[in-house]
Write an enzyme that holds these catalytic residues in place. Structure first.
Site, PDB file in Angstrom:
ATOM      1  CD  GLU A 155     -90.578 -36.066 -46.322  1.00 29.36           C
ATOM      2  OE1 GLU A 155     -91.233 -37.032 -46.752  1.00 29.36           O
ATOM      3  OE2 GLU A 155     -89.784 -36.152 -45.366  1.00 29.36           O
ATOM      4  CD  GLU A 231     -88.873 -39.125 -50.046  1.00 29.54           C
ATOM      5  OE1 GLU A 231     -89.286 -39.822 -49.090  1.00 29.54           O
ATOM      6  OE2 GLU A 231     -88.072 -38.188 -49.910  1.00 29.54           O
TER       7      GLU A 231
END
Length: 590
Positions: A155, A231
């Site tokens: 991320e 995710e």
């Protein structure tokens, strides 16, 4: 080999939909991995994904610990018929202390972490030198290999924009022998995808809802890549003092069905959450834009010991209603797309039999011991935990107010995260980061003592890399100097010189004995406890806190043994618990 284009993945030339679930090897005991992974396979998944927490494996500079656990977990996944995805960091977030970055390192490099700073990169490179060989030798195509993909950072688009740093990581992974596809994962926002992706590296997105919108954003940036939700947040984590999070199983299953209908591969985050054993739980900080302080009195939000996550497999590894709903979605998909829903082998494993659960009972705490603090370190100003070589634990700070000073208020600066303050051994005043407290005054010659406890380091956002301890104490406007700091590491269990029969007291160790014929899982509660730590046979289960929402600590059966078992408690609040209770179910509230 695994290849891909905009239409999807192909493994050794045949279509493959990657149906993955996150199971972190470090959030359960190795003895439990076979059952956890068998349950993942029984749900209908063909792949398991795991992060790798750097700070677990290098707790001090150059000291490597438990490195082989990753390879052992990947081997067990192979035995259970699962492909694997590895996310080695260096940063992982994961609601894990400091996002997986070692506290000793971020204390050194500060804001230069997760950039091309030479000192930071040198530490990353040394870590990858030690870690990656066990990943490389288990890549798909090698004997016994199951690793399909390896992540580059995590991320990153939500954090920074140092493209040269990401390029260095790619070169480092390739140069150390990683030949399977690399990938990045980011939120489905344009600025995150722009900054977090790397040319020539597969891009994936993370989200909990609106798969159509998320995949549309991914296509705008990467029309040549297949849709992949790395995710899928089908549950959520808890903070101390906040609510227990739960998501409706039917709603979560509907989103999964839509991900698959859109042609997407998926990784359930989490398939099994597990436990933040010891002092490994992270924290969040509610500075804007993390505006979630409506339910808590402090913008600092430490994560609970439980990482149940409202996942399809609960903290104990048992299937929930969400497990059944997801299994039905995956079974429907496999029936409709048998060419894509491939598996490493043809087995259809049954759900494993759960571990036995101990009956409810209580253990009396009938011995106590003083805390064995380390030698005092003298310093003009109170040294930080990191300056004392302490990742987490307690530090007792003492100083004396200059003689002839009038009685004036004391101000503790930079508290991270909890403390008790005493003046000349008087009544304790509880202090907590971000929370206003009643003023305490001290006069000339008074002895000031602070017992400071660290909680989780922030794992997401601009405060990642924070230090622990205190930065100073003012007597009105004048700083107190001439400090002595005594550190105490809590993991492993500190070893007191003497245990004596007696009544437990706050800020002291207390222990009792649990006698068992046959070990089993249990949930431990501390009736009357405020907050502190609980060990089982010397293993630190984690923190307990009366604020909830978690009111018990899960104790895996493998930590117990036939015969006597030692339960040890450290209460840091005003209470003096006299017993530990075994419960037959987890306790949550708030």
């Amino acid at each position: 080999m695994l290849t891909y284009d905009s239409t999807g993945f192909r493994l050794d030339g045949r279509p493959l939909r990657i149906l993955s679930g996150a199971v972190h090897y470090f959030r359960s005991r190795p003895e439990q991995w076979p059952a956890r992974l068998a349950a993942v396979r029984a749900m209908g998944l063909n792949t398991v994904e795991t992060y790798v927490p750097w700070n677990l494996h290098e707790p001090a500079p150059g000291r490597r610990e438990r490195l082989g656990e990753l390879g052992a977990f990947l081997d067990e996944a192979h035995r259970q018929g699962l492909w694997t995805i590895v996310r080695p960091g260096p940063y992982i977030c994961a609601e894990w202390d400091n996002g997986g970055l070692p506290g000793w390192l971020t204390a050194r490099v500060g804001r230069r972490a997760r950039t091309g700073d030479p000192a930071y990169l040198a530490a990353v490179d040394a870590h990858f030198d030690a870690l990656l060989p066990q990943v490389v030798e288990r890549q798909w195509g090698r004997p016994g290999g199951t690793v399909l993909m390896v992540q580059v950072e995590n991320e990153y688009g939500a954090h920074g924009s140092d493209a040269a740093y990401l390029a260095h990581l790619v070169r480092g992974l390739r140069g150390r022998g990683v030949t399977v596809p690399l990938f990045t994962s980011d939120g489905p926002e344009d600025h995150m995808l722009a900054a977090g992706t790397v040319p020539g590296v597969l891009a994936t997105v993370n989200f909990g809802s609106d798969p159509e919108g998320a995949f549309a954003a991914l296509r705008r940036h990467r029309p040549e890549d297949p849709p992949f939700c790395m995710e899928y947040w089908n549950g959520w984590f808890d903070h101390w003092g906040g609510p227990h999070h739960a998501r409706d199983a039917a709603d979560a299953a509907d989103t999964l069905r839509r991900i698959l209908a859109a042609g997407g591969s998926v990784n359930l985050y989490m398939a099994h959450g597990g436990t933040n054993f010891g002092t490994t739980a992270g924290a969040n900080h509610a500075d804007p834009p993390f505006n979630s302080t409506d339910w808590t009195h402090s913008p600092y939000q430490p994560t609970t010991t439980s990482y149940d996550y409202d996942a399809p497999l609960d903290e104990r590894g048992l299937p929930t209603a969400k497990f059944d709903a997801f299994r039905q979605v995956l079974a429907d998909f496999a029936a409709e797309h048998p060419d894509e829903a491939r598996y490493l082998d043809g087995r259809t494993p049954e759900l494993p039999t759960p571990e036995p659960l101990l009956d409810a009972r209580e253990v009396t705490l009938d011995e106590c011991a003083e805390l064995p603090f380390g030698p005092a370190v003298a310093s003009p100003v109170p040294p930080l935990f990191e300056e004392l070589g302490l990742e987490h634990g307690l530090v007792r700070y003492t100083a004396t107010v200059p003689a002839l000073s009038p009685e004036l208020p004391l101000t503790v600066e930079g508290l991270r995260d909890r403390a008790t303050l005493r003046v000349d051994g008087g009544p304790a005043t509880a202090l907590e980061r971000g929370v206003a407290a009643e003023p305490v005054a001290a006069g000339g010659g008074a002895r000031v003592r602070l017992l400071v406890e660290s909680l989780g380091r922030v794992n997401y956002g601009p405060r990642v890399g924070e230090t622990k301890g205190i930065t100073g104490v003012r007597h009105e406007r004048q700083y107190l100097h001439g400090w002595h700091a005594e550190p105490l590491r809590l993991d492993p269990l500190p070893d007191p010189a003497v245990w004596t029969p007696g009544t437990p007291a706050p800020e002291a160790l207390a222990r009792g004995t649990l006698h068992l014929d046959t070990p089993g899982d249990t949930f431990l509660a501390v009736p009357g406890g405020h907050h502190g730590y609980l060990w089982v046979n010397g293993f630190l289960l984690g923190r307990y806190d009366a604020r909830g929402p978690q009111t018990t600590l899960y104790c895996p059966g493998p930590l117990l043994r036939p015969g006597p078992n030692t339960l040890t408690l450290l209460e840091l609040g005003p209470a003096a618990p006299t017993r530990i209770a075994l419960r037959e179910a987890p306790g949550t509230g708030g």
